[in-house]
Design an enzyme around this catalytic site. Structure first.
Site, PDB file in Angstrom:
ATOM      1  N   ASP A  76     -44.320 -50.798  27.370  1.00 14.21           N
ATOM      2  CA  ASP A  76     -43.513 -49.571  27.431  1.00 14.21           C
ATOM      3  C   ASP A  76     -43.619 -49.024  28.851  1.00 14.21           C
ATOM      4  O   ASP A  76     -44.328 -48.037  29.111  1.00 14.21           O
ATOM      5  CB  ASP A  76     -44.028 -48.544  26.415  1.00 14.21           C
ATOM      6  CG  ASP A  76     -43.220 -47.243  26.486  1.00 14.21           C
ATOM      7  OD1 ASP A  76     -43.722 -46.210  25.974  1.00 14.21           O
ATOM      8  OD2 ASP A  76     -42.116 -47.260  27.077  1.00 14.21           O
ATOM      9  N   HIS A  91     -36.526 -48.589  30.679  1.00 16.33           N
ATOM     10  CA  HIS A  91     -35.787 -48.915  31.903  1.00 16.33           C
ATOM     11  C   HIS A  91     -34.355 -48.440  31.699  1.00 16.33           C
ATOM     12  O   HIS A  91     -33.468 -49.208  31.343  1.00 16.33           O
ATOM     13  CB  HIS A  91     -35.826 -50.425  32.183  1.00 16.33           C
ATOM     14  CG  HIS A  91     -35.175 -50.771  33.493  1.00 16.33           C
ATOM     15  ND1 HIS A  91     -35.801 -50.631  34.701  1.00 16.33           N
ATOM     16  CD2 HIS A  91     -33.926 -51.215  33.766  1.00 16.33           C
ATOM     17  CE1 HIS A  91     -34.972 -51.001  35.664  1.00 16.33           C
ATOM     18  NE2 HIS A  91     -33.821 -51.349  35.120  1.00 16.33           N
ATOM     19  N   ASP A 150     -28.617 -49.789  33.589  1.00 14.71           N
ATOM     20  CA  ASP A 150     -27.799 -49.738  34.804  1.00 14.71           C
ATOM     21  C   ASP A 150     -26.450 -49.130  34.450  1.00 14.71           C
ATOM     22  O   ASP A 150     -26.194 -48.827  33.294  1.00 14.71           O
ATOM     23  CB  ASP A 150     -27.624 -51.158  35.409  1.00 14.71           C
ATOM     24  CG  ASP A 150     -26.813 -52.062  34.493  1.00 14.71           C
ATOM     25  OD1 ASP A 150     -27.137 -52.092  33.285  1.00 14.71           O
ATOM     26  OD2 ASP A 150     -25.870 -52.711  34.959  1.00 14.71           O
ATOM     27  N   GLU A 175     -35.640 -52.343  28.489  1.00 15.23           N
ATOM     28  CA  GLU A 175     -34.347 -51.736  28.802  1.00 15.23           C
ATOM     29  C   GLU A 175     -33.630 -51.437  27.491  1.00 15.23           C
ATOM     30  O   GLU A 175     -34.143 -51.744  26.405  1.00 15.23           O
ATOM     31  CB  GLU A 175     -33.538 -52.683  29.692  1.00 15.23           C
ATOM     32  CG  GLU A 175     -32.289 -52.017  30.249  1.00 15.23           C
ATOM     33  CD  GLU A 175     -31.721 -52.712  31.473  1.00 15.23           C
ATOM     34  OE1 GLU A 175     -32.186 -53.821  31.838  1.00 15.23           O
ATOM     35  OE2 GLU A 175     -30.795 -52.142  32.075  1.00 15.23           O
TER      36      GLU A 175
END
Ligand code: G3I
Ligand code: 9MR
Ligand code: ZN
Length: 433
Positions: free
Chosen positions: A405, A362, A50, A414
């Site tokens: 994965d 991610h 993020d 992540e």
């Protein structure tokens, strides 16, 4: 380089960022939560997959790079790692850390306290950083956050003094100001306000951050008040503060205290800290010896288990040197081999390295571009199955195989800046030995 590619708030040109190039992002002023006030808190590193920017994990990543630089100064002195700052006469690792520090300084309030994070109200969709245009929210001050800030700013004074006296002093002044805030404010950990749904990094206790900050501030200034604070925190703590993770950070403080001259430390404090380091190293060694792959997680693989593997290895290396015990050092190396492939899935958990390596992390830029950024350590197996995808495909798997994965699985696939930092330390050790 992974940290460079996580930079926020400045252009990342193709020359340095290749396909991951993008223009400056998140330049909008942030609104102080619950007020109409706005503040420029641009810059720093995107935390992970993020684009949030969080002081507590950012400080942990900075600390990991700084102890690597402290322990392997020669090896990490390169000024030609392919950063925009390369060739400026300052080791590139310090240039990269400075990028986060300059942002962190903006996160300090005039009263010395440090704001916890700056993110949107919610996580963005699968977009490049420049396409996250939601309002940036600056959350309140917290004391664990302020303590971690004080600690890394004091460590940075020591690191930058030979290269940029003015910046070193700026860091130290900020650290001392943060300390005064801690002297005048009791423990006040961070929790997300209900409407803020991004990363929380909740940390109720600030004893370990205060312990760490006191040690770093004493080393930087020699002022009695800091070593006195360190000793009184240690005396009143039921356990010696421990850890290298984002929530428990005491070992960063212990290493500094044990590096001080014995004319300023107390023999019984040194003994208590060393005994604690030995006891935890023995526990890790015991787990390592009885583990098929030589790591020390036992049966619990938490979110970010690869960070725990690396942090335990750092502890074992430190204990091995401190207590002249090769068994600890050898166990640390098995932790290293596990990360690079000696594990039940025979996967190298660092993207872009080896024959079998994650290619669906991610990580928003990688997801948007359909190309996985190399050099990122993924979180790894998470036996608590903390996302819908993991629950759908991993139920019933043994703990060390609870890894997929797949870019949907944020709880095992992540990446973060503070998972790469302990790996960086271990790679410096292996390169330097
Ligand atoms: O430590 C306890 C352990 O004692 C207990 O047995 C176990 C099972 O309940 O839980 C453990 O706590 C875990 C904690 O991390 C350990 O630090 C929690 O399960 C787990 O949910 C928590 O996960 C954190 C996650 O955010 C969710 O809050 C990760 O540490 C943290 O790395 C991760 O951070 C996210 C940011 O919020 C947003 N950016 C991405 C980043 C990485 O995914
Ligand atoms: O992308 C987010 C990741 O950084 C966090 O670690 C994770 C858990 O907090 O949340 C991810 O965002 C997801 C959100 O929680 C739920 N909707 C889907 C989002 C993207 O996977
Ligand atoms: Zn950004």
């Amino acid at each position: 380089k992974m940290l460079y590619l996580q930079r926020c708030g400045s252009d990342l040109p193709e020359e340095y960022a290749g396909v991951f190039a993008h223009e400056a992002c998140h330049l909008q002023l942030a609104t102080l939560f619950g007020t109409e006030e706005t503040k420029d808190v641009s810059g720093g590193w995107h935390d992970a997959g993020d684009y949030g920017r969080y002081v507590v994990p950012g400080a942990t990543a900075v600390a990991g790079l700084l102890i690597a630089y402290e322990d392997y100064t020669e090896l990490l002195g390169s000024d030609a790692l392919g950063l925009p700052e390369s060739g400026n006469g300052v080791p590139d690792v310090l240039d990269e850390v400075r990028y986060e520090l300059e942002w962190m300084l903006k996160m300090q309030n005039d009263n010395g306290g440090v704001h916890h994070k700056v993110t949107g109200l919610i996580f963005p969709g699968e977009v490049m950083p420049t396409d996250e245009t939601q309002e940036m929210i600056l959350t309140r001050i917290a004391t664990p956050t302020t303590g971690a800030f004080a600690a890394v700013m004091a460590m940075s004074y020591t690191a930058y003094l030979p290269y940029d006296k003015a910046f070193a002093q700026k860091c130290l002044s900020a650290a001392e100001k943060a300390w005064v805030y801690l002297e005048n404010n009791k423990e006040n950990g961070f929790r997300n306000p209900t409407v803020v749904l991004t990363g929380e990094y909740p940390d109720k206790y600030d004893t370990d951050e205060r312990y760490w900050a006191a040690a770093a501030l004493y080393r930087a200034t020699g002022k009695k008040k800091y070593i006195n604070a360190f000793e009184s925190i240690l005396d009143s703590a039921a356990k010696v503060p421990f850890g290298y993770g984002w929530d428990n950070v005491g070992d960063f403080g212990s290493r500094i205290y044990l590096s001080l001259d014995d004319s300023v430390t107390k023999a019984d404090s040194v003994k208590r800290i060393k005994d604690d380091i030995r006891d935890r190293a023995d526990e890790m060694l015991g787990l390592s010896v009885s583990d098929g792959y030589g790591i020390s997680l036992g049966m619990e693989y938490p979110w970010g288990s690869n960070m725990t593997v690396c942090n335990n290895a750092i502890h074992l290396l430190y204990a091995g040197k401190l207590l002249s015990n090769d068994a600890y050092t050898n166990a640390a190396l098995r932790h290293y081999h596990y990360i690079f492939g000696a594990n039940p899935l025979s996967i190298c958990y660092v993207t872009g390295f080896g024959t079998h390596t994650p290619d669906s992390t991610h990580h928003r830029p990688s997801m948007v571009l359909g190309q996985t950024m190399p050099g990122m350590l993924v979180g790894g197996p998470n036996s608590n199955l903390e996302d819908p995808y993991a629950r759908a495909v991993l139920s019933g798997m043994p703990p060390a195989k609870c890894y997929a994965d797949n870019s949907q699985s944020y709880s095992c696939n992540e990446v973060t800046v503070y998972w790469n930092s302990p790996l960086f330390y271990l790679m410096a050790y292996v390169l330097g030995e």
